[in-house]
Each structure stands twice: as C-alpha cells, then as structure tokens.
Design a protein around this motif. Structure first.
Motif, short mmCIF file in Angstrom:
data_model
loop_
_atom_site.label_atom_id
_atom_site.label_comp_id
_atom_site.label_asym_id
_atom_site.label_seq_id
_atom_site.Cartn_x
_atom_site.Cartn_y
_atom_site.Cartn_z
N GLU A 1 0.84 -1.21 0.00
CA GLU A 1 0.00 0.00 0.00
C GLU A 1 0.87 1.26 0.00
O GLU A 1 0.66 2.17 -0.79
N ALA A 2 1.87 1.28 0.90
CA ALA A 2 2.71 2.48 1.01
C ALA A 2 3.49 2.71 -0.28
O ALA A 2 3.60 3.84 -0.76
N GLN A 3 4.02 1.64 -0.85
CA GLN A 3 4.82 1.81 -2.06
C GLN A 3 3.97 2.30 -3.23
O GLN A 3 4.42 3.11 -4.03
N LEU A 4 2.74 1.79 -3.28
CA LEU A 4 1.84 2.27 -4.34
C LEU A 4 1.52 3.75 -4.10
O LEU A 4 1.58 4.56 -5.02
N ASN A 5 1.24 4.08 -2.84
CA ASN A 5 0.91 5.48 -2.51
C ASN A 5 2.03 6.44 -2.90
O ASN A 5 1.81 7.43 -3.59
N VAL A 6 3.25 6.13 -2.43
CA VAL A 6 4.34 7.10 -2.65
C VAL A 6 4.71 7.20 -4.12
O VAL A 6 4.98 8.29 -4.64
N ALA A 7 4.70 6.05 -4.81
CA ALA A 7 5.06 6.08 -6.23
C ALA A 7 4.02 6.86 -7.02
O ALA A 7 4.36 7.70 -7.86
N THR A 8 2.74 6.62 -6.72
CA THR A 8 1.69 7.34 -7.45
C THR A 8 1.79 8.83 -7.19
O THR A 8 1.68 9.65 -8.11
N GLN A 9 2.03 9.18 -5.91
CA GLN A 9 2.11 10.62 -5.56
C GLN A 9 3.22 11.31 -6.33
O GLN A 9 3.00 12.35 -6.94
N VAL A 10 4.43 10.72 -6.32
CA VAL A 10 5.53 11.44 -6.99
C VAL A 10 5.40 11.39 -8.51
O VAL A 10 5.72 12.36 -9.18
N ALA A 11 4.89 10.25 -9.02
CA ALA A 11 4.74 10.16 -10.49
C ALA A 11 3.75 11.22 -10.96
O ALA A 11 3.98 11.91 -11.96
N GLN A 12 2.67 11.39 -10.22
CA GLN A 12 1.67 12.40 -10.59
C GLN A 12 2.26 13.81 -10.51
O GLN A 12 2.03 14.65 -11.37
N GLU A 13 3.04 14.04 -9.45
CA GLU A 13 3.66 15.37 -9.27
C GLU A 13 4.65 15.68 -10.40
O GLU A 13 4.70 16.81 -10.89
N VAL A 14 5.43 14.67 -10.78
CA VAL A 14 6.42 14.90 -11.86
C VAL A 14 5.68 15.22 -13.16
O VAL A 14 6.03 16.14 -13.88
N ARG A 15 4.62 14.48 -13.41
CA ARG A 15 3.84 14.74 -14.62
C ARG A 15 3.24 16.15 -14.58
O ARG A 15 3.29 16.90 -15.55
N THR A 16 2.68 16.49 -13.43
CA THR A 16 2.10 17.83 -13.25
C THR A 16 3.14 18.90 -13.55
O THR A 16 2.87 19.88 -14.24
#
Ligand SMILES: NC(=O)c1ccc[n+]([C@@H]2O[C@H](COP(=O)([O-])OP(=O)(O)OC[C@H]3O[C@@H](n4cnc5c(N)ncnc54)[C@H](O)[C@@H]3O)[C@@H](O)[C@H]2O)c1
Ligand SMILES: O=C(O)[C@H](O)COP(=O)(O)O
Length: 524
Positions: A283-298
């Motif tokens: 859960e944590a790994q999915l959370n952190v990866a999704t958060q930063v991937a979304q931020e980088v894209r943004t």
C-alpha cells in the motif's frame, strides 16, 4: 519528450501516471549504470538508497526535478539542488500508516521477545520460561517527534492503554490535548518513559539527540526504538548502554550506514532489527510512487507541484491566476538585464492594482529569473532566485503601492547601479496581453516579445525617416514601432520589433545617425 531516471525500486504500478504520458521516457537503472546518459535526464526518482550528491547533480545539467518516493530527504543534498535550481519533492504521507504499524509491531515484538522466541522454536527448542515478556498496558511511552508517524503511534498506544509523553518543539498545546498526550520536555521523557521511540527527521539538530548524556537520564531497563533514521540515537553510545545492561531492549529498523555490516549492536539478543522496512508495504509503495509520479507529470505539464521541499506550495487555482503576471515579471527582469550597463546592487519591485491580491513573492522570483537569464551559467528559477541574488550581493525589495498609473495592474522594477537607476514598468491587459508601459523615464506601450531595438534619440523632424531609410536599405522589415518623449524637441525613445535580430553592421549604421543617442537590442 522528457527522460525520467527511476534509480531505486519504485512500484511499477504507481508509475502509471508517467508510463501513461506519451511525452515521458522512463529509464529504470542505477545512476552509475554505464548505459545511462545522465546529461539528458530531466527527472530523477529515488527512494533512500540512491545518494543524490552535488557531484551527481553536476553530471545532470538538464535535471529539473528530484522526486523522493517517500518522506526522508536526507539522502538528497537539498541545498545543492536549490542552488542549481532543481526542485525537490517528496511523498510526505504515503507511508505514514505503514511506518507507524511497523514501529508498533517492533515495539510489541520487543516487549514479548517474539523474534527470539520464533528462532528458538524453529531451532526445535521450547523455552517458555526464557521468553517471559512485559505488557504494553500501563507503560509510559515517550515519543520524540510528534509529526505524522509519531501521531499515528500515539493513537495506537492509547488504545493499548499506554500513557503517552511527547516531545516536539513544534507541537501546539491544542494539538497535544486533541491527541490526548502529555506534551513535555525531552528530559522528562528520558526520565519517565519505559519505552522511547524517535520519529524526527535526521537533521544536524536531531543527530545524536539520544546520546550518552541522554541515555544516562533514562530509567534502568528502558526500551528504545528507532524506525526513523539511523543516527538519531547514537549507535556507539547505545551499544555501551546495552552492554552495561542499563538499556533493556532495542528495536531498530534503520542504521547510520545501511546495510550495517558487522555492527556492535547486532550481537545482543535483546536487540531486534529489520532492514529498513518501515515503508515496505504494497500500500505504502503504491501510494508514494503514485504521488511522486503524478507530481512529476504535473510539473512537466507546466503546473505547480504541491509537495516541494525547496519551493513554497501554490495551488493550481492561484497558479493559473498568476501566470500572465509571471510572464511579464520575467520579461521585465530580462529587459532590465539587457539595458542596464553597469553592476546592479539593488532591485526594487513595486506592485500595484489587482496584482497585489496575488502571491507577489512568486512574481518577484520570476522577475529575478528573467534578470539573471543569460547573465550567469546557472539556470535561475523560483527555486534559487533569491539565493542567487543574495550570493551576488543584490538587495531585493518588494513594495505594494496604490499608484497603478491608470492601469488595472502594474509591476514596476528599478535596477540600481553605482551611477544610474533604470526603471521598467509593465502591465497585463485582459484580452490584449502583456505590455511594457514605461522605460527609463519614458511612457511607451509595446509588446515584450521577440527581437526588439530600444533607441534613445533627440526628438527632431526626420529621425524616424532616417532610421527607416537605413533599415529599408538593408531590406529589414519593421514589424512594429512605438515612440515616446517627455517634451517636444527633447530626448525621446523608440522601440522597434523585427522578425530577426539586426547584424552588428546594421546596428552600427543606426548608431552613427546624428540624432541617435544610443541603441540597445533586446531579445526576449
Ligand atoms: N523506517 C522507514 O521506512 C521510514 C518511513 C517513513 C519515514 N521515516 C522517517 O521518519 C521521519 C518522520 O516522518 P514523519 O512523516 O512523521 O515526518 P513529519 O515531518 O510529519 O514529523 C517529524 C516531526 O519531528 C519534529 N521534530 C523536528 N525536529 C525535532 C527535534 N529536534 N526534536 C523533536 N521533534 C522534532 C517535527 O516538528 C515534526 O513534527 C522521516 O523524516 C523519515 O526520516 C522512516
Ligand atoms: O523516509 C522514508 O520514506 C522511509 O525511510 C522509507 O525509505 P525507503 O523508500 O527507502 O523505504
């Protein structure tokens, strides 16, 4: 197209926002892999394993953003990134629950000797008397660092019937009361706690916060946990206090050096350890990866990021409102740098009209990035703008004024050198765009864009014709032309726009005209 280097083990599923972006190319390799061309990488994604040093950043001249898929950024040289204008982001809350649960599991294991008993049974032993434990119920738990993880641990400890003492200089009385914990000093925690757990970041202030001097103050038999960062509890001092029997047990998820190798603490049976597993849940790994991937894209879509370590957060809504002023601020800075011919020691910015309702600090940084553009090697942006000005001895002042010179909004910047001061004023007009409305003492009105020529001349009949003649003789088309003067027959200015920059020869012919005082190309 932008290249992203994913240098540590980051959840593939969480990278979906980037895998799904046709403009992004993902490279999953270590930073020292000879197959990686570091010079073209624009985004670097890491966990705690990769050390992002200044030397590494020097090999990555196109690096714009470093994303930490997790909380602690102590493996990243943030001041060096800031100096280089590289944004650093993290995923602050994606692994909070996982780490709190892991800490709690470690605490329960420590009190009930679970790892030791487990190994013993696996070794075909049955030593029930050797593994008599201690209850958590009724014990004093001391928490050093009451942020996201510390708070989650406090909640769980209360459910287990523990009394929670906390030390965090940034914890308000209201929040402590809401969480039902006793906010106290570090000394009190040391003296009264049966179990002490640390949850601060590793900083110069927290490094060794629990050292020999602190350990001396603890109760005999105290249990200590570190599931935050190696070094917050001094490992050498801790080893001494385990060896002399004062400390009753230790649980560590993190070490000063990872992996710890032949570590003095590992030989004790009452020291239990895990290999930095706090955030290691699906859960944590999915959370952190999704958060930063979304931020980088943004970020690469040109929108503001929310979790930057070295940039103030700004909402998308405010960012959109600020965009037109952002551009004009940058252009004003860039015009100044191309027009001022001496060292500048002061830049003063005055905002008036509707722009004063926005985040002007952000605009000041944009102006500075325009001012430094082309002047210094470093890419100056909002991350390092103020630092760069400070390093170069330029004082930056920001004022709000009610005088908007008849415009809805006005941004006025004065650059002061030893001899002269030069002022540029701009405005943004809805449905019309950015305009420069004042240049070094003259009212004018031009679009700050493309290849411009700023001419100072005497206001005499025929001067415009003479300029036109020289340009016509060289087949140069004038795209736009604006003039300004203070009084008839006095000094005047004109600003011309061309489709391409003028050559040295063309500039020199214009400069040699009788009425011309000075000419100054401006490329925006
Ligand atoms: N083991 C793991 O896998 C794992 C996972 C996540 C986080 N961490 C570590 O845990 C740390 C805490 O994470 P968080 O999400 O709770 O961070 P956080 O920022 O929410 O909380 C940190 C708290 O420490 C406090 N603090 C700072 N300096 C202090 C000092 N000198 N004395 C007392 N308190 C101080 C801050 O005020 C803050 O409330 C992270 O910095 C990271 O290093 C480890
Ligand atoms: O600071 C963190 O987020 C944790 O220490 C997790 O580190 P990791 O991503 O290397 O597991």
């Amino acid at each position: 197209m932008y290249q992203i280097l994913v240098a540590d083990a980051i959840s593939e599923e969480g990278l979906y926002p980037l895998l799904n972006d046709t403009n992004a190319e993902i490279i999953q390799k270590k930073t020292d892999d000879p197959e990686v061309d570091l010079s073209t990488i624009k985004a670097l994604l890491v966990r705690s394993a990769t050390k992002v040093t200044d030397e590494l950043m020097a090999e990555m001249p196109n690096l714009k953003i470093i994303a930490r898929a997790g909380v602690g950024v102590d493996n990243i040289d943030v001041p060096a990134a800031t100096k280089r204008g590289i944004i650093v982001i993290n995923a602050p809350d994606g692994n909070t629950i996982s780490t709190a649960e892991h800490t709690f599991a470690m605490m329960a294991s420590l009190m009930r000797n679970i790892p030791q008993a487990h190994s013993s049974v696996k070794n075909l032993e049955w030593k029930r008397n050797q593994y008599v434990g201690t209850e958590l119920f009724g014990k004093n738990l001391g928490i050093v660092g009451m942020g996201r993880i510390g708070s989650e641990i406090a909640k769980r400890a209360k459910v287990f019937g523990m009394s929670v003492l906390v030390f965090d200089p940034f914890l308000t009385k209201e929040r402590a009361a809401k969480l039902g914990v006793e906010s106290t000093t570090l000394d009190e925690i040391l003296q009264r706690s049966d179990i002490i757990t640390v949850h601060t970041p590793l900083t110069p202030e927290t490094k060794g916060i629990i050292n020999e001097e602190a350990l001396k103050k603890t109760k005999k038999g105290v249990r200590l946990l570190n599931c935050a960062r190696g070094g917050i509890i001094d490992e050498q001092d801790l080893a001494k206090y385990v060896a002399n029997g004062h400390v009753g047990g230790v649980a560590l998820d993190v070490f000063e050096t990872e992996p710890p190798g032949e570590h003095p603490l590992l030989k004790y049976d009452n020291v239990i350890v895990t290999p930095h597993l706090g955030a290691s849940t699906k859960e944590a790994q999915l959370n952190v990866a999704t958060q930063v991937a979304q931020e980088v894209r943004t970020y690469f879509e040109g929108n503001p990021v929310s979790n930057s370590i070295n940039l103030p957060a700004i909402s998308k809504d405010i960012y959109e409102k600020i965009q037109p002023f952002y551009q004009i601020s940058k252009q004003i800075g860039n015009i100044l740098t191309q027009c001022v011919k001496e060292g500048v020691h002061e830049l003063s910015i005055t905002y008036s009209g509707s722009v004063t309702e926005l985040e002007t600090a952000y605009l000041t940084k944009a102006m500075l990035s325009g001012f430094f553009k082309g002047r210094i090697d470093v890419n100056v942006n909002e991350v390092n703008a103020l630092l760069t000005a400070k390093e170069r001895g330029i004082t930056v002042g920001e004022k709000i004024s009610t005088e908007a010179f008849g415009y809805d909004n006005c941004i006025s910047v004065t650059a002061k050198g030893e001899e002269n001061a030069f002022t540029v004023r701009g405005t943004f007009i809805d449905h019309y765009g950015p305009r420069i409305v004042y240049l070094n003492g003259f009212n004018i009105d031009f679009l700050p864009e493309g290849n411009l020529l700023y001419i100072q001349h005497m206001d005499r009949p025929g001067v415009i014709g003479h300029v036109g003649q020289v340009l016509g003789d060289h087949h140069i088309n004038i795209a736009t032309m604006q003039v300004g003067r203070k009084q008839a027959g006095g000094e005047a200015i004109m600003v011309l726009a061309f489709d391409k920059p003028l050559s040295e020869n063309e500039l020199s012919l214009l400069n040699n005209l009788d009425e011309i005082v000075s000419i100054n190309p401006i490329i925006l």
